[in-house]
Each structure stands twice: as C-alpha cells, then as structure tokens.
Design a protein around this motif. Structure first.
Motif, PDB file in Angstrom:
ATOM      1  N   ALA A 186      80.867  -8.474  -3.762  1.00 14.45           N
ATOM      2  CA  ALA A 186      81.304  -9.759  -4.329  1.00 14.45           C
ATOM      3  C   ALA A 186      81.617 -10.782  -3.243  1.00 14.45           C
ATOM      4  CB  ALA A 186      82.526  -9.555  -5.223  1.00 14.45           C
ATOM      5  N   GLY A 187      81.911 -10.311  -2.034  1.00 16.46           N
ATOM      6  CA  GLY A 187      82.243 -11.226  -0.937  1.00 16.46           C
ATOM      7  C   GLY A 187      81.082 -11.514  -0.007  1.00 16.46           C
ATOM      8  N   ALA A 188      79.861 -11.090  -0.351  1.00 22.21           N
ATOM      9  CA  ALA A 188      78.704 -11.324   0.520  1.00 22.21           C
ATOM     10  C   ALA A 188      78.435 -12.816   0.667  1.00 22.21           C
ATOM     11  CB  ALA A 188      77.479 -10.619  -0.049  1.00 22.21           C
ATOM     12  N   GLU A 189      78.060 -13.244   1.885  1.00 26.71           N
ATOM     13  CA  GLU A 189      77.818 -14.662   2.173  1.00 26.71           C
ATOM     14  C   GLU A 189      76.370 -14.950   2.554  1.00 26.71           C
ATOM     15  OE1 GLU A 189      80.593 -15.724   5.186  1.00 26.71           O
ATOM     16  OE2 GLU A 189      82.324 -15.668   3.825  1.00 26.71           O
ATOM     17  N   THR A 190      75.597 -13.935   2.933  1.00 30.53           N
ATOM     18  CA  THR A 190      74.201 -14.133   3.313  1.00 30.53           C
ATOM     19  C   THR A 190      73.334 -13.064   2.667  1.00 30.53           C
ATOM     20  OG1 THR A 190      74.279 -12.715   5.283  1.00 30.53           O
ATOM     21  CG2 THR A 190      74.964 -15.023   5.559  1.00 30.53           C
ATOM     22  N   TYR A 191      72.028 -13.284   2.706  1.00 24.88           N
ATOM     23  CA  TYR A 191      71.098 -12.289   2.190  1.00 24.88           C
ATOM     24  C   TYR A 191      71.210 -10.981   2.966  1.00 24.88           C
ATOM     25  CZ  TYR A 191      66.642 -10.205   0.705  1.00 24.88           C
ATOM     26  OH  TYR A 191      65.678  -9.369   0.188  1.00 24.88           O
ATOM     27  N   GLY A 192      71.450 -11.063   4.271  1.00 25.62           N
ATOM     28  CA  GLY A 192      71.644  -9.862   5.084  1.00 25.62           C
ATOM     29  C   GLY A 192      72.853  -9.065   4.633  1.00 25.62           C
ATOM     30  N   HIS A 193      73.948  -9.777   4.281  1.00 22.97           N
ATOM     31  CA  HIS A 193      75.130  -9.098   3.752  1.00 22.97           C
ATOM     32  C   HIS A 193      74.790  -8.364   2.450  1.00 22.97           C
ATOM     33  CE1 HIS A 193      78.007 -12.076   5.988  1.00 22.97           C
ATOM     34  NE2 HIS A 193      77.450 -11.194   6.794  1.00 22.97           N
TER      35      HIS A 193
END
Length: 509
Positions: A117-124
């Motif tokens: 839920a806290g991902a900020e980028t596609y890599g995350h």
C-alpha cells in the motif's frame, strides 16, 4: 510393531497407537471442524490478498502509467514469488512442521501486503509483489497437507476442496470490497484491509490450529508422544489418552520416500506415472485460471461495463466456480481423478464461444460466468488431489512442488494475456488461444484417472472403495500389553475407535 519400555504395564511396553485408523473412523467432532475452519480462513485471506491485484489493476495503471504488458508482468512477478515460496515453505513444512510454517507465511504476507500500500514506484510494486507472493504461495500446500492428514480417505478430496473454496471466495470478495473501499479511500485501502486482517488471523492460527499428529509421529522426536497426546486430548476433551501411549502414523510409508527429501522421490514407485501427469495438468489449469483471474475484470470493462459492474461480474463468476469445486469434489472422492475431466471439457466450449462469437452483454455475462465456473471447478478438483498421492513423510514437499511447477503456467497466463491483447488480437483472440489449455487437460486427466485405478488399495491416492474397514480385526480391549490399531483413549469412545465387530460395508455410489 516396535514399542518402548514402560513401567506402567507388567510387560514393560506401553500401548502402541496407530493414528491412521483414528482418523479414518472419526465421525466428526467440533474440534475437527475447527481445524478445517481455520484452514479455510487462511486460504480465504490468501485468495483475497493475491487476487486483489486484478481488481485494483485499473487504478494502478492510472497512477503509475502502466501498459497492459507491465500489468501482466506485475502479475507474473507475484506468481514467481509463489513458485519460490511454495518450494521453500514445502521443505520447511516437512522439516519443521505444518503449523510453524503456516504461522510464518500468514505473518509474512500480512506484513508485505501493508507494505504494498505504501509503494511509490513501479520498482517498489514489483519487489513487494514478489515478497508477498513468496509467503502467499507457501501457505496453500501447507494447508493442503494439514487438511489431508486430518481427513479420512473417504472425504479427503472434499476436505481439501472445502478449504480451497475459501481461496476462491477470498478472491471473489476482492470485487465487492474494492467497490466499497476504493472510491472513497483509494486503491491502497484494500491492501491495508487485507494486511490487517491477515495479521489478525494469526490469533486463531496460533490458538486453534494443531500440528499434524501424523507428522509428529513420523518425525519421531523425543517429545512427539507427549505433544500428540496433548493434541488428541484437546481434540477429544474428557477422554484421556492411555498413559504412556506411543504413537505411530499407521499410514504406508514406502521405502522409496525414506531419508532426506530430494525431488527424485516424487518420481519413484507408483509416483513415476502420477507426478508428471499431475504437474502437466496443473500447469495448464493454472495458466488458464490466472489468465481469467487477472484479465477478466479488465476485459469486462472493455466489453462496456463500468469498473464496479466489471468487478461484480468477476466476483459472481468466482462464486459460481466455488460451487463447482464443491460439486466435483464428491465425485473425485468416489469415482477418482477421471471425473474431473468434464469440467475442462465444458470450459473449452465456453472459451470458444467467447472467442469465436460476438455475444451481446447479457449472453456475455452468462457465458463468462459459465466459463469461470467450469474452469474453477476443474482447477479446484486438481488442487484437491495435489497432495493426496504422497505419503506423510513427503506430502508437504509433494504438494509444494506440484503447486510451484503449476506457477510456471500461472506466470505465463497473465503475461501471455497481456501480450495477446497488446498485439491487437483482442479479447476474442485471447479467449480462443487459451481454449487450447482445457482441451489438452481432458486428455491428461483421462490418463491420470487410468493410472489411479491401477494403484493398489493401500497406496496413497488409491480410490476409496468403501471396504477399507470392513475387514478390520476386532479392536483389543485396553490392557497392559501393546494395543492394536486405533486403541488410544481410555473409557467409552464409540465414535473414534474400532468397534468389536466388523463395521458394515459403506454403500457404493
């Protein structure tokens, strides 16, 4: 059968108790149902946490500017995590035990769902999806193994199907819950809800889920008898275990499975025919079902339905699939693996109807729900048999390897679906291409059914013919000598121990 010295009897030997007859003769107690209820809760959360990606894909694509191929790759990365996790956790399940490995998995996917839920980028997104998939993939084969070891053979496939219905319903719940939460709280809210509920589920897992008594007896650790006695006393309150009882699994343990596990053991003896067929049919089924799970909500949108209506249609299709899973399980228990083939046969017709025709909205809804029903029904039947052919000593590994090999197909499904859609073939071309999977499955299931019928009656996975207990010898009365199979509890125990006379033959279906 060997026994250990005991001062509790003049002969110096404690009663030796076989656990398999106890399981086979159980008539049902609330404690047993509690085991399956907790397993069902685990698989419900597993299904919800894994399949919620398909219901939030539209929002992720908008927020992160993703193409269809990138979305398909994100689904594939999660499936690759389940492949690795299934193998690792299956190994731990046969080494450390079913319960501690399940606890680790539930805690793991709960924590990393919150992290997603806290991902900020596609890599995350990619990294977190892989790690959460690692734990999500590990819990299923462990649950199958535990359910198989607490269920009698006459209902083993049904028991595993019931807990897998939890997985299907968990996936279906993603539609209504995302419709409820996402508009007001964003796509992150459903991942937070899944993570929190998964962590809360640790409470019933820790307090109500027992370790497999067959696993404890098979491992033969110094405290095994004490732990088994405590578990049986809790399962059967008020009926104490005979003092000094020594427990053995009672299931056939082929010499080919003795010693440290290696994958080669999955291909020895009767498994030489079963394992390759199981892996192939499971791989094709997974490719098909994960294509449907991942892309159906988005395909529904492309057919002109709103995001909310598309999610509702997908959820209804999953519920229909859960009903089909339960319906087929009783046939598999009684008639064998070959009875599953009717599900992919009907699924192929539905897929071709979607691929070659141009159904209107009403007909499309009917056909897509029918397709999902038959696909889920067949997949549930295959899932329910994945661990039943392997003995206790390698059951978790056997189920885990089957599940992980199937993830190769499951990774191909979402990815290939994205490639076909990006290539301009459209939804019709994608459905037509994937209709090949159930056609091949029919042939493989037919061959697998023939192989199952050739198994000897005392082999794991052999058909239950209803006569397993008709010729059991009379159970000895409690005495200071080694007890016969099934004698474990002191005092009256009519519903869990063999009767003095042979039991009547169960009617054939």
């Amino acid at each position: 059968m060997s026994s250990i010295p005991s001062p509790d009897s003049p002969s110096g030997s404690p009663p030796v108790v076989e656990l398999a007859p106890l399981v086979e003769k159980q008539q049902g107690r609330r404690a047993w149902y509690r085991v399956f209820a907790v397993c069902c809760l685990i698989t419900f959360l597993d299904g919800f946490d894994f399949q919620i990606l398909s219901f939030t894909a539209t929002y992720l694509r908008g927020d992160f500017s993703l193409s269809d191929t990138q979305l398909g790759t994100l689904g594939t990365v999660g499936l690759f995590g389940t492949l690795v996790g299934g193998l690792c956790m299956g190994y731990l399940g046969d080494r450390l035990g079913r319960k501690p490995s399940i606890v680790l998995c539930v805690a793991g996917f709960g924590i990393f769902m919150l992290g997603f839920a806290g991902a900020e980028t596609y890599g995350h997104l990619m990294a977190l999806r892989f790690i959460s998939g690692f734990f999500l993939g590990g819990v299923l084969p462990l649950s199958w193994a535990l359910a198989a070891e607490y269920a009698p053979k006459r209902a083993r496939v049904t028991a595993i199907s019931v807990i897998m219905v939890g997985y299907t319903l968990g996936g279906a719940a993603g539609g209504p819950i995302s419709n409820l939460l996402v508009p007001g709280h964003g796509w992150q809210s459903v991942y937070i809800a899944g993570g929190v509920c998964s962590l809360l589920a640790l409470v019933p897992v820790l307090y109500f889920l027992p370790e497999s008594v067959k696993f404890l007896a098979q491992r033969g650790r110094p405290d095994a008898d004490r732990r088994i006695a405590a578990i049986l006393t809790r399962l059967w309150p008020g009926q104490p275990v005979a003092p000094g009882a020594h427990f053995v699994p009672g299931d056939p343990q082929p010499a080919t499975t003795a010693g440290k596990f290696t994958p080669a053991k999955l291909f020895r003896g009767s498994l030489a025919r079963i394992t390759p067929l199981l892996w192939l049919v499971y791989l094709l089924s997974s490719a098909l079902i994960y294509f449907m799970v991942f892309w159906t909500p988005l395909i529904n949108e492309r057919m002109g339905f709103s995001v909310s209506a598309a999610a509702t249609i997908a959820a209804a299709a999953s519920v229909a699939g859960a009903v089909a899973q339960l319906a087929i399980s009783r046939f598999v228990d009684r008639k064998g693996v070959g009875s599953i083939l009717w599900m992919p046969l009907m699924a192929s017709l539905a897929m071709l109807t979607l691929g070659l025709g141009s159904p209107g909205p009403v007909l499309y809804i009917c056909v897509i729900i029918s397709a999902k029903m038959f696909i889920n029904g067949g997949h549930g039947g295959i899932t329910s048999i994945a661990g039943t052919f392997y003995p206790t000593s390698i059951r978790a590994n056997g189920a885990a390897w089957a599940s992980s090999v199937a993830k190769v197909g499951a990774m191909i499904g979402p990815w290939l679906g994205g490639v076909l859609l990006d290539a301009g073939l459209g939804t019709g071309g994608a459905f037509t291409a994937f209709a090949v999977c159930p056609v091949v499955m029919v042939v493989l299931l037919f061959a697998m059914g023939r192989a199952q019928k050739s198994l000897s009656p005392d082999t794991e996975g052999a058909l239950f013919d209803g006569t397993a207990h008709a010729t059991d010898p009379p159970a000895p009365q409690p005495a200071p000598t080694p007890a016969g199979p099934g004698a474990v509890l002191t005092g009256p125990q009519p519903d869990v121990t063999p009767a003095p006379q042979p039991q009547p033959r169960e009617p054939q279906s």
